[in-house]
Scaffold this active site. Structure first.
Site, PDB file in Angstrom:
ATOM      1  N   ASN A 252      -9.698 -10.037   3.776  1.00 23.51           N
ATOM      2  CA  ASN A 252      -8.653 -10.808   3.104  1.00 23.51           C
ATOM      3  C   ASN A 252      -7.316 -10.278   3.586  1.00 23.51           C
ATOM      4  OD1 ASN A 252      -6.879 -12.043   1.355  1.00 23.51           O
ATOM      5  ND2 ASN A 252      -7.541 -10.892  -0.465  1.00 23.51           N
TER       6      ASN A 252
ATOM      7  N   LYS B  93      -4.476 -11.443   2.882  1.00 22.47           N
ATOM      8  CA  LYS B  93      -3.415 -11.685   1.874  1.00 22.47           C
ATOM      9  C   LYS B  93      -2.180 -12.290   2.566  1.00 22.47           C
ATOM     10  CE  LYS B  93      -5.254  -7.744  -0.601  1.00 22.47           C
ATOM     11  NZ  LYS B  93      -5.133  -6.900  -1.758  1.00 22.47           N
TER      12      LYS B  93
ATOM     13  N   HIS C 106      -9.088 -14.643  -6.795  1.00 28.07           N
ATOM     14  CA  HIS C 106      -8.726 -13.241  -6.508  1.00 28.07           C
ATOM     15  C   HIS C 106      -7.824 -12.735  -7.631  1.00 28.07           C
ATOM     16  CE1 HIS C 106      -6.929  -9.755  -4.565  1.00 28.07           C
ATOM     17  NE2 HIS C 106      -7.944  -9.774  -3.725  1.00 28.07           N
TER      18      HIS C 106
ATOM     19  N   GLU D  69      -5.210 -11.128  -7.597  1.00 28.96           N
ATOM     20  CA  GLU D  69      -3.771 -11.350  -7.376  1.00 28.96           C
ATOM     21  C   GLU D  69      -3.388 -12.787  -7.715  1.00 28.96           C
ATOM     22  OE1 GLU D  69      -3.743  -9.761  -3.404  1.00 28.96           O
ATOM     23  OE2 GLU D  69      -4.112  -7.763  -4.240  1.00 28.96           O
TER      24      GLU D  69
ATOM     25  N   GLU E  27     -14.667  -7.188  -7.802  1.00 25.17           N
ATOM     26  CA  GLU E  27     -13.495  -6.429  -7.382  1.00 25.17           C
ATOM     27  C   GLU E  27     -12.774  -5.871  -8.608  1.00 25.17           C
ATOM     28  OE1 GLU E  27     -12.004  -7.665  -3.272  1.00 25.17           O
ATOM     29  OE2 GLU E  27     -11.093  -9.017  -4.699  1.00 25.17           O
TER      30      GLU E  27
ATOM     31  N   GLY F  99      -6.366  -2.092  -3.496  1.00 21.90           N
ATOM     32  CA  GLY F  99      -5.149  -1.579  -2.875  1.00 21.90           C
ATOM     33  C   GLY F  99      -4.668  -0.252  -3.425  1.00 21.90           C
TER      34      GLY F  99
ATOM     35  N   SER G  93     -10.605  -1.127  -2.136  1.00 19.28           N
ATOM     36  CA  SER G  93     -10.398   0.116  -1.376  1.00 19.28           C
ATOM     37  C   SER G  93     -11.611   0.527  -0.547  1.00 19.28           C
ATOM     38  CB  SER G  93      -9.964   1.250  -2.319  1.00 19.28           C
ATOM     39  OG  SER G  93      -8.708   0.948  -2.904  1.00 19.28           O
TER      40      SER G  93
HETATM   41  C1  PEP Z   1      -8.807  -7.348  -1.773  1.00 16.89           C
HETATM   42  O1  PEP Z   1      -7.696  -7.753  -1.530  1.00 16.89           O
HETATM   43  O2  PEP Z   1      -9.681  -8.153  -2.130  1.00 16.89           O
HETATM   44  C2  PEP Z   1      -9.091  -5.923  -1.636  1.00 16.89           C
HETATM   45  C3  PEP Z   1     -10.278  -5.491  -1.972  1.00 16.89           C
HETATM   46  O3  PEP Z   1      -8.085  -5.139  -1.151  1.00 16.89           O
HETATM   47  P1  PEP Z   1      -8.215  -3.603  -0.662  1.00 16.89           P
HETATM   48  O4  PEP Z   1      -9.434  -3.537   0.229  1.00 16.89           O
HETATM   49  O5  PEP Z   1      -6.952  -3.346   0.097  1.00 16.89           O
HETATM   50  O6  PEP Z   1      -8.370  -2.766  -1.871  1.00 16.89           O
END
Ligand code: PEP
Length: 248
Positions: free
Chosen positions: A9, A11, A93, A95, A163, A169, A208
């Protein structure tokens, strides 16, 4: 047997110059034995599809509108994503849920629109830090799974991504036991709702995932791959994650 999926992703990151990372990713993974998906900003979907040529890397969107067309300035519909060459779309997601107040009902409507356009949705869910601390993780995930996943979803047309919001992040990752508990719970809830087809749904872990922790996460039961944010931006980071998933 579920085919593993490594999904990236991007973003709100990336312009045409970053397509060099796709060239590097393809060079590092010329004949992948797992499914690969990159979801760039919508502005890059068509160029990414064109630039990858015949490589099996799939390209996806990061969101879609619930309607196919209409007066919705700034939005993109599932048929538009499909026409641009996308084959999947991330939905719900955290976000989007936080920045745009997306509800489970809205995510479900978007997932239905994606299904109608032939795009499997990568439907995201996960608890906040407060919910984890309060011991309500399974309640939250169960509610989001039930509310965000269409009744018509199948293992072939939807992917579930667990998630934890507090892991995205941040560099923080749940324990392997916590990941196993939630993935097992999701599988059981899918079985209650979809019966034997529950075994066909892929359940991704996201939050992460890095080259250094990927192998241990992929060894957890019912982890069928990863949704990766930051570490999907560079082939040098994403390729070792792909290698770990391929070897799992
Ligand atoms: C994500 O944006 O779905 C995500 C898991 O980000 P990160 O891997 O940076 O934690």
């Amino acid at each position: 047997m579920r085919r593993k999926l490594a999904a990236g992703n991007w973003k709100m990151n990336g312009t045409a110059a970053d397509l060099a990372e796709i060239a590097a990713l393809i060079a590092a993974n010329p004949a992948p034995t797992i499914d690969l998906l990159i979801c760039p900003p919508a502005t890059l979907i068509a160029q990414m599809v064109w630039s990858k040529k015949n490589h099996p890397l799939a390209v996806g969107g990061q969101d879609c509108h619930a309607k196919a067309a209409g007066a919705h300035t700034g939005d993109i519909s599932a048929p538009m994503l499909a026409a641009a060459g996308a084959s999947h779309v991330i939905l719900g997601h955290s976000e989007r849920r936080t920045d745009h107040g997306e509800t489970d009902a809205q995510v479900r409507a978007k997932a239905q629109a994606a299904l109608a356009a032939g795009l499997p949705g990568v439907i995201c869910m996960g608890e906040t830090r407060a919910a984890r601390a309060a011991g309500t993780t399974l309640d939250v995930v169960g509610r989001q799974l039930a509310g965000s996943t269409p009744d018509t979803a199948t293992g072939a047309t939807a992917v579930i991504a667990y998630e934890p919001v507090w892991a995205i992040g941040t560099g923080l990752v749940p324990t392997l036991e916590q990941i196993a508990e939630v993935h097992g719970f999701i599988r059981a809830e899918l079985a209650r709702r979809f019966g034997a087809d529950a075994q066909a749904f892929r359940i991704l872990y996201g939050g992460s995932v890095k080259p250094g922790n990927a192998a241990e996460i992929f060894a957890v039961a019912d982890v069928d791959g990863a949704l990766v944010g930051g570490a999907s931006l560079k082939s040098a980071d994403f390729s070792p994650i792909i290698a770990a998933l391929s070897a799992s």
